[in-house]
Design a protein around this motif. Structure first.
Motif, PDB file in Angstrom:
ATOM      1  N   SER A   1       0.825  -1.206   0.000  1.00  0.00           N
ATOM      2  CA  SER A   1       0.000   0.000   0.000  1.00  0.00           C
ATOM      3  C   SER A   1       0.855   1.250   0.000  1.00  0.00           C
ATOM      4  CB  SER A   1      -0.940   0.009   1.207  1.00  0.00           C
ATOM      5  OG  SER A   1      -0.220   0.158   2.400  1.00  0.00           O
ATOM      6  N   LYS A   2       2.047   1.158   0.626  1.00  0.00           N
ATOM      7  CA  LYS A   2       2.938   2.315   0.644  1.00  0.00           C
ATOM      8  C   LYS A   2       3.364   2.702  -0.770  1.00  0.00           C
ATOM      9  CE  LYS A   2       5.125   1.988   5.175  1.00  0.00           C
ATOM     10  NZ  LYS A   2       6.422   1.877   5.866  1.00  0.00           N
TER      11      LYS A   2
ATOM     12  N   LEU B   1      -5.566   6.543  11.353  1.00  0.00           N
ATOM     13  CA  LEU B   1      -4.118   6.615  11.214  1.00  0.00           C
ATOM     14  C   LEU B   1      -3.805   7.943  10.537  1.00  0.00           C
ATOM     15  CD1 LEU B   1      -1.327   5.263  11.407  1.00  0.00           C
ATOM     16  CD2 LEU B   1      -1.773   4.243   9.163  1.00  0.00           C
ATOM     17  N   GLU B   2      -2.932   8.723  11.151  1.00  0.00           N
ATOM     18  CA  GLU B   2      -2.658  10.092  10.699  1.00  0.00           C
ATOM     19  C   GLU B   2      -1.149  10.287  10.579  1.00  0.00           C
ATOM     20  OE1 GLU B   2      -4.259  14.395  12.157  1.00  0.00           O
ATOM     21  OE2 GLU B   2      -3.210  13.219  13.682  1.00  0.00           O
ATOM     22  N   ILE B   3      -0.655  10.440   9.359  1.00  0.00           N
ATOM     23  CA  ILE B   3       0.779  10.604   9.129  1.00  0.00           C
ATOM     24  C   ILE B   3       0.994  11.705   8.094  1.00  0.00           C
ATOM     25  CG2 ILE B   3       2.933   9.489   8.441  1.00  0.00           C
ATOM     26  CD1 ILE B   3       1.636   6.809   9.148  1.00  0.00           C
ATOM     27  N   LYS B   4       1.799  12.675   8.443  1.00  0.00           N
ATOM     28  CA  LYS B   4       2.063  13.790   7.519  1.00  0.00           C
ATOM     29  C   LYS B   4       3.399  13.580   6.823  1.00  0.00           C
ATOM     30  CE  LYS B   4       2.312  18.857   7.364  1.00  0.00           C
ATOM     31  NZ  LYS B   4       2.229  20.099   8.165  1.00  0.00           N
ATOM     32  N   PRO B   5       3.392  13.435   5.491  1.00  0.00           N
ATOM     33  CA  PRO B   5       4.649  13.260   4.753  1.00  0.00           C
ATOM     34  C   PRO B   5       5.429  14.572   4.704  1.00  0.00           C
ATOM     35  CG  PRO B   5       2.729  12.516   3.478  1.00  0.00           C
ATOM     36  CD  PRO B   5       2.220  13.320   4.612  1.00  0.00           C
TER      37      PRO B   5
ATOM     38  N   SER C   1      -5.760   7.258   7.298  1.00  0.00           N
ATOM     39  CA  SER C   1      -6.293   5.899   7.090  1.00  0.00           C
ATOM     40  C   SER C   1      -5.444   4.993   6.218  1.00  0.00           C
ATOM     41  CB  SER C   1      -7.718   5.972   6.513  1.00  0.00           C
ATOM     42  OG  SER C   1      -8.561   6.675   7.390  1.00  0.00           O
ATOM     43  N   GLN C   2      -4.189   5.330   5.993  1.00  0.00           N
ATOM     44  CA  GLN C   2      -3.316   4.458   5.222  1.00  0.00           C
ATOM     45  C   GLN C   2      -1.861   4.724   5.569  1.00  0.00           C
ATOM     46  OE1 GLN C   2      -4.261   5.799   1.164  1.00  0.00           O
ATOM     47  NE2 GLN C   2      -2.265   6.791   1.089  1.00  0.00           N
TER      48      GLN C   2
ATOM     49  N   LEU D   1       9.447   1.663  11.430  1.00  0.00           N
ATOM     50  CA  LEU D   1       8.038   1.895  11.758  1.00  0.00           C
ATOM     51  C   LEU D   1       7.495   3.167  11.116  1.00  0.00           C
ATOM     52  CD1 LEU D   1       7.978   1.022  15.583  1.00  0.00           C
ATOM     53  CD2 LEU D   1       7.354  -0.445  13.653  1.00  0.00           C
ATOM     54  N   ASP D   2       8.392   3.993  10.560  1.00  0.00           N
ATOM     55  CA  ASP D   2       7.957   5.249   9.949  1.00  0.00           C
ATOM     56  C   ASP D   2       6.977   4.990   8.814  1.00  0.00           C
ATOM     57  OD1 ASP D   2       9.484   6.741  11.655  1.00  0.00           O
ATOM     58  OD2 ASP D   2      11.109   7.105  10.237  1.00  0.00           O
ATOM     59  N   GLY D   3       5.909   5.756   8.805  1.00  0.00           N
ATOM     60  CA  GLY D   3       4.916   5.615   7.748  1.00  0.00           C
ATOM     61  C   GLY D   3       3.863   4.571   8.038  1.00  0.00           C
ATOM     62  N   SER D   4       4.043   3.798   9.126  1.00  0.00           N
ATOM     63  CA  SER D   4       3.077   2.756   9.470  1.00  0.00           C
ATOM     64  C   SER D   4       2.346   3.031  10.773  1.00  0.00           C
ATOM     65  CB  SER D   4       3.785   1.390   9.570  1.00  0.00           C
ATOM     66  OG  SER D   4       4.278   0.981   8.323  1.00  0.00           O
TER      67      SER D   4
END
Length: 260
Positions: free
Chosen positions: A47-48, A164-168, A177-178, A218-221
């Motif tokens: 998915s990444k 799930l909240e991740i800021k690139p 959500s991903q 674990l980054d991004g997950s």
């Protein structure tokens, strides 16, 4: 350098344990094995690879229930006291507004006071110290049941879950959500504070963990929402079964925007 098979297997077990330790009312723990954990990780990796193409869609706030979640608009300072010693955390609502808002809101409600750190992994290498299961406030709850609970929101009568909240890096808003392939703004460097979850991306509730070392894999997950700024030596002394004395917001409480 390539990892030896034994090292790779241990890595999978550590990640799998983190996922099992997340909020899992679906009883993920009873259905997950190292093999299925590896398969899940492979799915996340796949998915990444497509993340950049879908960032514009997943960064919108069209997720059901998003508007009802607490939000931290700015930063806040939280002090967790364990065995009489303080751990100071800077909670980052600039880059993780929903995740940070959820945590600060639970702190404000006193949810974390008296809870147990039910999972501490230092061998064969430093990994995480994890707590935040509301079930652990009751000393009668068996230790093997801890790591499956989340915060029951009285407003809805069920477990509050956050996306799930991740800021690139370079993005204006977080991705929701991903998992993502790009390097996030908030990385799993030593002292990072992040949300535990099950295999379902939007399953984090109240459980969190401290990164005991740089955990870039674990980054991004998983969603990092802050960092220990003082008292990491206290984190390093936490043993499995230790209780949180108290958690207090010492600065930035006014940045919490709640829907209550």
């Amino acid at each position: 350098m390539r990892l030896k098979f034994s090292q790779f297997l241990m890595l999978l077990l550590m990640i799998g344990g983190l996922m099992l330790g997340g909020c899992s009312t679906e009883k993920v723990a009873s259905n997950t094995s190292p093999a299925s954990t590896a398969a899940s990780k492979a799915t996340e990796t796949s998915s990444k690879s497509n993340a950049e193409a879908t960032i514009s869609e997943s960064s919108s706030e069209s997720i059901p229930g998003m508007k009802d979640l607490p939000r931290l608009e700015g930063k806040a300072t939280v002090v967790i006291t364990v065995k009489g010693a303080p751990i100071t955390i800077e909670v980052d609502g600039v880059n993780a507004p929903i995740t940070a808002g959820n945590f600060v809101d639970l702190v404000q409600k006193g949810v974390y006071d008296g809870l147990v750190f039910h999972r501490v992994v230092r061998d064969p290498q430093p990994f995480v110290v994890q707590g935040g299961d509301p079930q652990s406030k009751d000393p009668k709850v068996p230790a093997n049941s801890l790591g499956t609970g989340g915060y029951i929101d009285p407003k809805i009568g069920t477990e509050r879950r956050i996306p799930l909240e991740i800021k690139p890096e370079g993005a204006e808003e977080p991705v929701y959500s991903q998992t993502i392939a790009k390097k996030p703004v908030l990385t799993h460097k030593q002292g990072a504070v992040a949300m535990a979850r099950s295999q379902i991306p939007d399953s984090a509730s109240s459980q969190f963990y401290f990164a005991l070392a740089d955990l870039g894999f674990l980054d991004g997950s998983y969603a990092v929402f802050g960092y220990v700024t003082d008292g990491f030596d206290v984190v390093n002394k936490i043993d499995q079964g230790d209780r949180i004395d108290s958690v207090k917001i010492t600065k930035g409480a006014e940045n919490l925007k709640s829907t209550k």
